[in-house]
Design an enzyme around this catalytic site. Structure first.
Site, PDB file in Angstrom:
ATOM      1  N   LYS A 200      -6.758  14.795   3.809  1.00 42.52           N
ATOM      2  CA  LYS A 200      -5.242  14.672   4.363  1.00 42.52           C
ATOM      3  C   LYS A 200      -5.070  16.015   4.965  1.00 42.52           C
ATOM      4  O   LYS A 200      -3.873  16.725   4.608  1.00 42.52           O
ATOM      5  CB  LYS A 200      -4.256  14.241   3.117  1.00 42.52           C
ATOM      6  CG  LYS A 200      -3.033  13.926   3.837  1.00 42.52           C
ATOM      7  CD  LYS A 200      -3.008  12.539   4.807  1.00 42.52           C
ATOM      8  CE  LYS A 200      -1.579  12.130   5.273  1.00 42.52           C
ATOM      9  NZ  LYS A 200      -1.572  11.150   6.156  1.00 42.52           N
TER      10      LYS A 200
ATOM     11  N   ASP B 254     -11.131   1.832  -5.607  1.00 35.54           N
ATOM     12  CA  ASP B 254     -10.630   0.446  -6.037  1.00 35.54           C
ATOM     13  C   ASP B 254     -10.486  -0.502  -4.757  1.00 35.54           C
ATOM     14  O   ASP B 254     -10.687  -1.796  -4.789  1.00 35.54           O
ATOM     15  CB  ASP B 254      -9.332   0.491  -6.509  1.00 35.54           C
ATOM     16  CG  ASP B 254      -9.194   0.464  -8.211  1.00 35.54           C
ATOM     17  OD1 ASP B 254     -10.379   0.989  -8.742  1.00 35.54           O
ATOM     18  OD2 ASP B 254      -8.546   0.037  -8.981  1.00 35.54           O
TER      19      ASP B 254
ATOM     20  N   ASP C  56      -5.567   8.052   5.007  1.00 34.87           N
ATOM     21  CA  ASP C  56      -4.994   7.072   5.264  1.00 34.87           C
ATOM     22  C   ASP C  56      -5.607   5.826   6.286  1.00 34.87           C
ATOM     23  O   ASP C  56      -5.801   4.685   6.120  1.00 34.87           O
ATOM     24  CB  ASP C  56      -3.555   7.117   5.920  1.00 34.87           C
ATOM     25  CG  ASP C  56      -3.399   8.041   7.004  1.00 34.87           C
ATOM     26  OD1 ASP C  56      -4.308   8.838   7.293  1.00 34.87           O
ATOM     27  OD2 ASP C  56      -2.232   8.432   7.590  1.00 34.87           O
TER      28      ASP C  56
ATOM     29  N   TYR D 102      -5.593  15.582 -10.959  1.00 33.20           N
ATOM     30  CA  TYR D 102      -5.830  15.257 -12.235  1.00 33.20           C
ATOM     31  C   TYR D 102      -5.855  16.236 -13.228  1.00 33.20           C
ATOM     32  O   TYR D 102      -5.440  16.038 -14.547  1.00 33.20           O
ATOM     33  CB  TYR D 102      -7.159  14.482 -12.357  1.00 33.20           C
ATOM     34  CG  TYR D 102      -7.284  13.086 -12.170  1.00 33.20           C
ATOM     35  CD1 TYR D 102      -6.807  12.592 -10.595  1.00 33.20           C
ATOM     36  CD2 TYR D 102      -7.350  12.069 -12.839  1.00 33.20           C
ATOM     37  CE1 TYR D 102      -6.851  11.426 -10.107  1.00 33.20           C
ATOM     38  CE2 TYR D 102      -7.288  10.720 -12.543  1.00 33.20           C
ATOM     39  CZ  TYR D 102      -7.269  10.114 -11.264  1.00 33.20           C
ATOM     40  OH  TYR D 102      -7.045   8.949 -10.855  1.00 33.20           O
TER      41      TYR D 102
ATOM     42  N   ASP E 244     -10.007   7.735  -6.286  1.00 33.34           N
ATOM     43  CA  ASP E 244      -9.474   7.048  -7.264  1.00 33.34           C
ATOM     44  C   ASP E 244      -9.047   5.821  -6.493  1.00 33.34           C
ATOM     45  O   ASP E 244      -9.428   4.574  -6.733  1.00 33.34           O
ATOM     46  CB  ASP E 244      -8.675   7.472  -8.034  1.00 33.34           C
ATOM     47  CG  ASP E 244      -7.723   6.517  -9.219  1.00 33.34           C
ATOM     48  OD1 ASP E 244      -8.652   5.812  -9.817  1.00 33.34           O
ATOM     49  OD2 ASP E 244      -6.713   6.505  -9.171  1.00 33.34           O
TER      50      ASP E 244
END
Ligand code: IPM
Ligand code: MG
Length: 378
Positions: free
Chosen positions: A196, A256, A228, A146, A252
């Protein structure tokens, strides 16, 4: 303290779309809580997002960021909408969020997800999977991709190429992991660190630092999880999670996904905190619902105000040190839901006979205020 009443200064940022409606609703709840718990809030309103682009040509004015810095807390609705949605425009509503997060050093984003038992049927997941879901996503908010350097694809000839970078420094990682571990200690003492590490260098550093710092929180059980597989487990077995800590972009996306568990994005609050403390010794922070500006229902008194009301409860807890008032507001929300009050996002239109009362934004806030006033004596 004048006249014995504690005063807090809060900047309200209604923003765009349904933002003004949900912020107005949450302000009423905070003011009602103040009356019962003996404090007052001095509200200042500023523009941000599309509203500020229309008024000033920028997503937020630097002087308004300073107004926020001078307050105890910020309560934000939502920014953005179709009128300002061109992702390649030089001025975009989301820039207000980054100016506030980055500019005010709000590096820790807390996104709690709890499933109210009466709302289990609003979630697309099978009810048995939702039993005991109570998790907290702790998202790093001012680093990573970001805020890394980027190169847009619009210059030069030939094949278009763009570059994003994902930088993380050791201090940035350590502080968010420590904060998440501290949160885990007040909960079920389990911390899932999501990365990751099989691909990304920043993730390998992240994982190494979590292991190095483990000795600082020996009572917290730590699990490393690849992002994942974490995404899969969040829908397969969400009750296994307590605190999840992760970098900005993973947080982020996962937050959601986790929000779906609660039945509606409209239910979920968030808090963004940094190091700064308020004059009263609380933590300076920005509070906002997880949902966006929902332009399709803006101005119709339809939006669910609960995400913002619960964000205001987080503000009472973290920035104002009013655990009593925060718990009362959360309790009042639960009571209103138990009593059958629902906004449209939580109602099942195929079932007219379910005894629920579908109401708008204002009436939902009123139901919460009435529940609050019924349980807390004047
Ligand atoms: C969020 C939002 C923002 C983000 C968008 C609006 C830029 O999705 O707060 O999660 O990606 O951080
Ligand atoms: Mg998001």
């Amino acid at each position: 303290m004048e006249g014995g009443l504690q005063r807090y200064r809060v900047v309200a940022i209604p923003g765009d779309g349904v933002g003004p409606e949900v912020v107005a609703a949450a302000r009423r709840v905070v003011d009602a809580a103040g009356e019962r718990f003996g404090f007052t809030v001095e509200w200042t309103e500023i523009l941000a997002g599309g509203a500020a682009i229309d008024a000033y040509g920028v997503a937020i004015r630097p002087e308004d960021v300073e107004v926020c810095r001078g307050a105890d807390a910020i309560l934000l609705g939502a920014v953005g909408g179709p009128r300002w949605s061109d992702p390649s425009a030089p001025v975009r509503p989301e820039q207000a969020l980054f100016a506030l997060r980055g500019g005010l050093g709000l590096w820790a984003n807390l996104r709690p997800v709890k499933v109210h038992p009466a709302l289990v049927s609003s979630s697309p997941l099978r009810p048995e999977l939702l039993k005991d879901v109570d998790l907290l996503v702790v998202r790093e908010l001012t680093g990573g991709v970001y805020f890394g350097e980027r190169q847009e694809a619009d210059q030069g000839r030939g094949e278009r190429r763009a570059v994003d970078t994902m930088p993380y420094g050791e201090d940035e990682i350590r502080r968010i992991v420590l904060l998440a571990a501290a949160m885990a200690l007040t909960r079920r003492r389990h911390l899932t660190s999501v990365d990751k590490a099989n691909v990304l260098a920043t993730s390998r550093l992240w994982r190494r630092l979590v292991d190095e710092d483990r000795f600082r929180f020996p009572d917290v059980e730590v699990t490393h999880q690849l992002v994942d597989s974490c995404a899969m487990l969040l829908v397969k077995d969400p009750a296994r999670f307590d605190v999840i800590v992760t970098e900005n972009l993973f947080g982020d996306i996962l937050s959601d996904e986790a929000a779906v568990l609660a039945g509606s994005l409209g239910m979920l609050p968030s808090a963004s905190l940094g190091e700064d403390v308020t004059a009263q010794g609380g933590r300076f922070g920005l509070y906002e619902p997880i949902h966006g500006s929902a332009p399709d229902i803006a101005g119709q008194d339809k939006a669910n105000p609960i995400g913002t009301i619960l964000s205001a409860a987080m503000m009472l807890f973290h920035s104002m040190h009013r655990a009593d008032a925060a718990a009362a507001v959360e309790g009042a929300v639960a009571t209103a839901i138990d009593a059958g009050w629902r906004t449209a996002d939580l109602a099942d239109p195929s079932n007219q006979d379910d005894g629920l009362v579908v109401v708008g934004t204002t009436a939902m806030a009123t139901a919460v205020i009435e529940a609050l006033e019924a349980t807390v004596p004047a």
